[in-house]
Design a protein around this motif. Sequence first.
Motif, mmCIF file in Angstrom:
data_model
loop_
_atom_site.group_PDB
_atom_site.id
_atom_site.type_symbol
_atom_site.label_atom_id
_atom_site.label_comp_id
_atom_site.label_asym_id
_atom_site.label_seq_id
_atom_site.Cartn_x
_atom_site.Cartn_y
_atom_site.Cartn_z
ATOM 1 N N GLY A 49 0.825 -1.199 0.000
ATOM 2 C CA GLY A 49 0.000 0.000 0.000
ATOM 3 C C GLY A 49 0.865 1.256 0.000
ATOM 4 O O GLY A 49 1.952 1.269 -0.600
ATOM 5 N N ALA A 50 0.405 2.300 0.678
ATOM 6 C CA ALA A 50 1.141 3.574 0.690
ATOM 7 C C ALA A 50 0.748 4.385 1.916
ATOM 8 O O ALA A 50 -0.400 4.345 2.363
ATOM 9 N N THR A 63 4.457 10.992 -0.107
ATOM 10 C CA THR A 63 3.923 9.622 -0.154
ATOM 11 C C THR A 63 5.043 8.587 -0.257
ATOM 12 O O THR A 63 5.965 8.744 -1.057
ATOM 13 N N PHE A 64 4.935 7.550 0.559
ATOM 14 C CA PHE A 64 5.879 6.428 0.550
ATOM 15 C C PHE A 64 5.122 5.170 0.160
ATOM 16 O O PHE A 64 4.082 4.862 0.734
ATOM 17 N N LYS A 65 5.672 4.468 -0.832
ATOM 18 C CA LYS A 65 5.002 3.274 -1.348
ATOM 19 C C LYS A 65 5.712 2.005 -0.903
ATOM 20 O O LYS A 65 6.752 2.064 -0.255
ATOM 21 N N LYS A 81 -1.725 10.052 6.157
ATOM 22 C CA LYS A 81 -2.941 9.834 5.368
ATOM 23 C C LYS A 81 -2.830 8.495 4.666
ATOM 24 O O LYS A 81 -1.775 8.149 4.115
ATOM 25 N N VAL A 82 -3.927 7.742 4.681
ATOM 26 C CA VAL A 82 -3.938 6.393 4.130
ATOM 27 C C VAL A 82 -5.151 6.266 3.207
ATOM 28 O O VAL A 82 -6.271 6.578 3.608
ATOM 29 N N GLU A 83 -4.929 5.816 1.990
ATOM 30 C CA GLU A 83 -6.040 5.682 1.029
ATOM 31 C C GLU A 83 -6.523 4.256 0.854
ATOM 32 O O GLU A 83 -7.688 4.039 0.541
#
Lengths: 93, 93
Positions: A49-50, A63-65, A81-83
């Motif tokens: 995720g990210a 953002t870190f993937k 923040k998490v999507e």
Amino acid sequence: MLEVNEYFDGKVKSIALQTETLPATVGVMSPGEYEFGTSQKEVMTVVSGALTIRFPGTEEWKTFKQGEQFELDANVKFGVKVEIETAYFCTYE
Amino acid sequence: MLEVNEYFDGKVKSIALQTETLPATVGVMSPGEYEFGTSQKEVMTVVSGALTIRFPGTEEWKTFKQGEQFELDANVKFGVKVEIETAYFCTYE
């Protein structure tokens, strides 16, 4: 016995472990926006995720993937923040 | 709500998540020796520590370390030996 912790009404859950060198957790964050605080230096790796992070003292989000890593100093607050449901691994120094 | 599962009297615990593409779990295994069964194809990645695996139909053990990955077919049994608390990430196809 492995310890499970819950935060933010169960939207974030983690399992604690002891690695060869450091205490650590693996966990999952549900979609949402959170503010966490550190008590030790943390090195966090996105397993799946990210995570989008607002580092202490900044207004920008980064953002870190999957496979990417970031560090946080002890005794700071940071935004996340998490999507999509995201798995992470975190070590504490 | 994130689901936490326990196996082998709590010596293995995992948290379920849905990745962008597949259902998955992150978990921790305590030191010990276990036999697991699969119901779907599994791809397992060692996040921290090491897992020593006896693949179905073989007698040999093979060790996978941090960052290494292995696959298991659906509907098989496999052996796992763990020497230090080990974090893993597993996807189900």
